[in-house]
Design a protein around this motif. Structure first.
Motif, PDB file in Angstrom:
ATOM      1  N   MET A  78      29.936  44.667  35.107  1.00 20.74           N
ATOM      2  CA  MET A  78      28.752  45.037  34.330  1.00 20.74           C
ATOM      3  C   MET A  78      27.969  46.174  35.000  1.00 20.74           C
ATOM      4  SD  MET A  78      29.266  43.346  31.728  1.00 20.74           S
ATOM      5  CE  MET A  78      28.061  44.398  30.963  1.00 20.74           C
ATOM      6  N   TYR A 101      33.844  42.640  25.330  1.00 21.53           N
ATOM      7  CA  TYR A 101      33.338  41.485  26.082  1.00 21.53           C
ATOM      8  C   TYR A 101      31.882  41.236  25.671  1.00 21.53           C
ATOM      9  CZ  TYR A 101      31.374  38.998  30.099  1.00 21.53           C
ATOM     10  OH  TYR A 101      30.715  38.113  30.908  1.00 21.53           O
ATOM     11  N   GLU A 144      37.447  48.882  24.314  1.00 15.95           N
ATOM     12  CA  GLU A 144      38.376  48.072  25.101  1.00 15.95           C
ATOM     13  C   GLU A 144      39.700  48.095  24.352  1.00 15.95           C
ATOM     14  OE1 GLU A 144      36.981  44.031  25.574  1.00 15.95           O
ATOM     15  OE2 GLU A 144      35.129  44.708  26.511  1.00 15.95           O
ATOM     16  N   ASP A 173      37.506  50.620  28.701  1.00 14.73           N
ATOM     17  CA  ASP A 173      37.471  49.476  29.613  1.00 14.73           C
ATOM     18  C   ASP A 173      38.914  49.002  29.739  1.00 14.73           C
ATOM     19  OD1 ASP A 173      37.348  46.941  30.771  1.00 14.73           O
ATOM     20  OD2 ASP A 173      35.350  46.539  29.967  1.00 14.73           O
ATOM     21  N   THR A 175      40.142  46.791  31.812  1.00 14.14           N
ATOM     22  CA  THR A 175      40.209  45.526  32.547  1.00 14.14           C
ATOM     23  C   THR A 175      41.405  44.679  32.116  1.00 14.14           C
ATOM     24  OG1 THR A 175      37.809  45.480  32.807  1.00 14.14           O
ATOM     25  CG2 THR A 175      38.950  43.369  32.991  1.00 14.14           C
ATOM     26  N   SER A 195      36.408  45.676  35.282  1.00 14.03           N
ATOM     27  CA  SER A 195      35.918  44.536  36.033  1.00 14.03           C
ATOM     28  C   SER A 195      37.037  44.233  37.021  1.00 14.03           C
ATOM     29  CB  SER A 195      35.677  43.347  35.089  1.00 14.03           C
ATOM     30  OG  SER A 195      35.499  42.183  35.852  1.00 14.03           O
ATOM     31  N   ILE A 207      33.843  39.313  42.739  1.00 13.28           N
ATOM     32  CA  ILE A 207      33.168  39.907  41.572  1.00 13.28           C
ATOM     33  C   ILE A 207      33.019  41.388  41.916  1.00 13.28           C
ATOM     34  CG2 ILE A 207      31.024  40.072  40.241  1.00 13.28           C
ATOM     35  CD1 ILE A 207      32.292  37.471  39.565  1.00 13.28           C
ATOM     36  N   LEU A 326      39.450  35.643  33.909  1.00 19.16           N
ATOM     37  CA  LEU A 326      40.849  35.882  33.561  1.00 19.16           C
ATOM     38  C   LEU A 326      41.487  36.714  34.667  1.00 19.16           C
ATOM     39  CD1 LEU A 326      41.253  39.154  32.104  1.00 19.16           C
ATOM     40  CD2 LEU A 326      39.247  38.134  31.107  1.00 19.16           C
ATOM     41  N   THR A 340      32.559  33.198  26.737  1.00 19.44           N
ATOM     42  CA  THR A 340      32.429  34.646  26.974  1.00 19.44           C
ATOM     43  C   THR A 340      31.658  35.396  25.890  1.00 19.44           C
ATOM     44  OG1 THR A 340      34.583  34.879  25.936  1.00 19.44           O
ATOM     45  CG2 THR A 340      34.520  34.915  28.335  1.00 19.44           C
ATOM     46  N   ARG A 360      41.312  31.224  24.194  1.00 16.69           N
ATOM     47  CA  ARG A 360      41.931  32.342  24.926  1.00 16.69           C
ATOM     48  C   ARG A 360      42.639  31.813  26.162  1.00 16.69           C
ATOM     49  NH1 ARG A 360      38.050  36.506  27.944  1.00 16.69           N
ATOM     50  NH2 ARG A 360      38.374  34.989  29.596  1.00 16.69           N
TER      51      ARG A 360
HETATM   52  O1  P1T Z   1      32.130  39.853  35.217  1.00 17.20           O
HETATM   53  P1  P1T Z   1      32.084  41.316  35.582  1.00 17.20           P
HETATM   54  O2  P1T Z   1      32.881  41.659  36.786  1.00 17.20           O
HETATM   55  O3  P1T Z   1      30.674  41.853  35.655  1.00 17.20           O
HETATM   56  O4  P1T Z   1      32.843  42.105  34.403  1.00 17.20           O
HETATM   57  C1  P1T Z   1      32.353  42.187  33.098  1.00 17.20           C
HETATM   58  C2  P1T Z   1      33.493  42.470  32.138  1.00 17.20           C
HETATM   59  C3  P1T Z   1      33.718  43.779  31.734  1.00 17.20           C
HETATM   60  N1  P1T Z   1      34.725  44.094  30.888  1.00 17.20           N
HETATM   61  C4  P1T Z   1      35.561  43.149  30.416  1.00 17.20           C
HETATM   62  C5  P1T Z   1      36.650  43.526  29.469  1.00 17.20           C
HETATM   63  C6  P1T Z   1      35.399  41.807  30.791  1.00 17.20           C
HETATM   64  O5  P1T Z   1      36.247  40.895  30.300  1.00 17.20           O
HETATM   65  C7  P1T Z   1      34.326  41.455  31.674  1.00 17.20           C
HETATM   66  C8  P1T Z   1      34.089  40.051  32.104  1.00 17.20           C
HETATM   67  N2  P1T Z   1      34.777  39.089  31.355  1.00 17.20           N
HETATM   68  C9  P1T Z   1      34.751  37.736  31.571  1.00 17.20           C
HETATM   69  C10 P1T Z   1      34.029  37.148  32.529  1.00 17.20           C
HETATM   70  C11 P1T Z   1      35.602  36.953  30.661  1.00 17.20           C
HETATM   71  O6  P1T Z   1      35.856  35.763  30.912  1.00 17.20           O
HETATM   72  O7  P1T Z   1      36.053  37.520  29.651  1.00 17.20           O
END
Ligand code: P1T
Length: 384
Positions: A78, A101, A144, A173, A175, A195, A207, A326, A340, A360
């Motif tokens: 975030m 997200y 995303e 994104d 991730t 993330s 984190i 995840l 989420t 999920r």
């Molecule tokens: O939790 P954090 O490291 O701050 O990341 C946020 C974030 C950003 N982008 C995506 C696509 C994400 O899935 C997330 C965080 N998602 C979860 C905690 C989840 O369970 O989907």
């Protein structure tokens, strides 16, 4: 090029043997400050909010894996996303994919709208819909792909073209995919966010976040923010990321193997109405998936039809753990509507396809048979 393949680069970039001692594993530099020979005369490090050798090694590594010029690490996903939005000015517009997200939507809606940043959401599976939503003041297309939690895909190259004809940047994104599965910057995207909490760190013990760009001038502005606002990861967390990235390629192969087996099993089970997995034959975006991704990851979602069935399924699992997050080595299951994506109002959530019956799965790297057997018994329990 010395390091050609992805796994070789993941293991070596930013992680050369330590020049002072020869240590094969780079040390964790905990020092908050650095000796100067004379005022302003130092070896590139002054104060660890500004720059730190362990963080720099991690940033160099991920910049190389994403084929960017620079990477800038943050304290969470975030914080990384927030830093990107801080590049905008009041009055600017964002066109965002409707699949995001929940925390990203919350940041946009509950915070950035107060600073006159307007966000329009569109189904980014359709490049035409994205094009139609662009306004003269649109400065970011923010997506995303695959989306959280429905694994919808967006055509990165097509959206990059739209962004660039509109004087905007495309932010992806990455991730869910990781640079092992797809490299958005090579397809024309301008900025990638992660993330690192998820697949990159990979063991559910960090984190973190990171932004990668191929534009040095964007990197300079992000680096300014990293130092000025100070949302940095600790050296230990950067070191954990460096350690984990060495096995990313291997992990992604097993994550995919497991998710594919679970998806194929679920596709023929009567309790499952829909399986969302881009690697499944017959997936509506299979052509794009194959063109854009080289691994379909460990993520899938299942429509079970009702909240009661979803709850029975989730409470019957024995190998999967019911938990947020995840991308770790251990398999996790979640209920997006109450976890989420709980911060998105129920009507909007349902219109996005995030129903109360959706679950999920993040398939870890355990033995495939154990995961399939666990899902099989939980599905049987869900409809009993
Ligand atoms: O939790 P954090 O490291 O701050 O990341 C946020 C974030 C950003 N982008 C995506 C696509 C994400 O899935 C997330 C965080 N998602 C979860 C905690 C989840 O369970 O989907």
């Amino acid at each position: 090029m010395k390091y050609r393949g992805f796994a070789t680069r993941a293991i070596h970039f930013g992680q050369e043997p330590d020049s002072a001692t020869g240590a094969v594993v780079p040390p964790i530099h905990l020092s908050s400050t650095y000796a100067q020979e004379a005022p302003g005369q130092h070896r590139g490090f002054e104060y660890s909010r500004t720059n730190n050798p362990t963080r720099q090694a991690w940033e160099k590594n991920l910049a190389a894996l994403e084929e960017g010029s620079d990477a800038i690490a943050f304290a969470s996903g975030m914080a990384a996303i927030d830093a990107v939005i801080r590049l905008l000015h009041p009055g600017d517009y964002i066109v965002a994919s409707s699949g995001l997200y929940g925390g990203t939507v919350r940041l946009f809606e509950s915070y950035w709208t107060r600073f006159q940043i307007t966000v329009t959401y569109v189904d980014a599976r359709s490049a035409e819909m994205v094009q139609a939503a662009v306004r003269p003041k649109t400065r970011l297309l923010y997506i995303e792909t695959p989306t959280n939690p429905l694994l919808y895909l967006a055509d990165i190259a097509a959206l990059a073209d739209i962004a660039h004809t509109s004087n905007a940047w495309l932010v992806v994104d990455n991730t869910f995919a990781t640079p092992y599965a797809q490299q958005p910057l090579t397809l024309g995207a301008d900025i990638v966010v992660h993330s690192t909490t998820k697949y990159l760190a990979g063991h559910s013990d960090v984190i973190g976040g990171i932004v990668v760009t191929r534009h040095p001038e964007v990197a300079e502005r992000l680096r300014f923010l990293q130092n000025a606002a100070g949302a940095i990861p600790s050296p230990f967390e950067c070191w954990l990321c460096l350690r984990s990235i060495k096995t990313l390629a291997l992990r992604m192969q097993q994550h995919e193997r497991n998710a594919r087996a679970v998806a194929e099993f679920c596709a023929q089970h009567p309790a499952v109405q829909v399986v969302h997995y881009p690697g499944l034959p017959g997936h509506p975006q299979q052509e794009l998936a194959q063109r854009q991704m080289r691994n379909f990851t460990g993520m899938l979602s299942l429509e079970l039809g009702s909240a009661e069935r979803a709850t029975r399924f989730l409470t019957s699992l024995r190998v999967f753990t019911l938990a947020e997050s995840l991308g770790g080595v251990e398999s996790l299951a979640s209920h997006p509507a109450t976890m989420t994506h709980a911060s998105i109002p129920p009507d909007r959530r349902r219109s996005l396809g995030i129903t109360d019956g959706l679950i999920r799965l993040s398939c870890g790297i355990e033995d495939t048979e154990d995961l399939v057997e666990d899902v099989a018994q939980a599905l049987d329990a869900s409809c009993s």
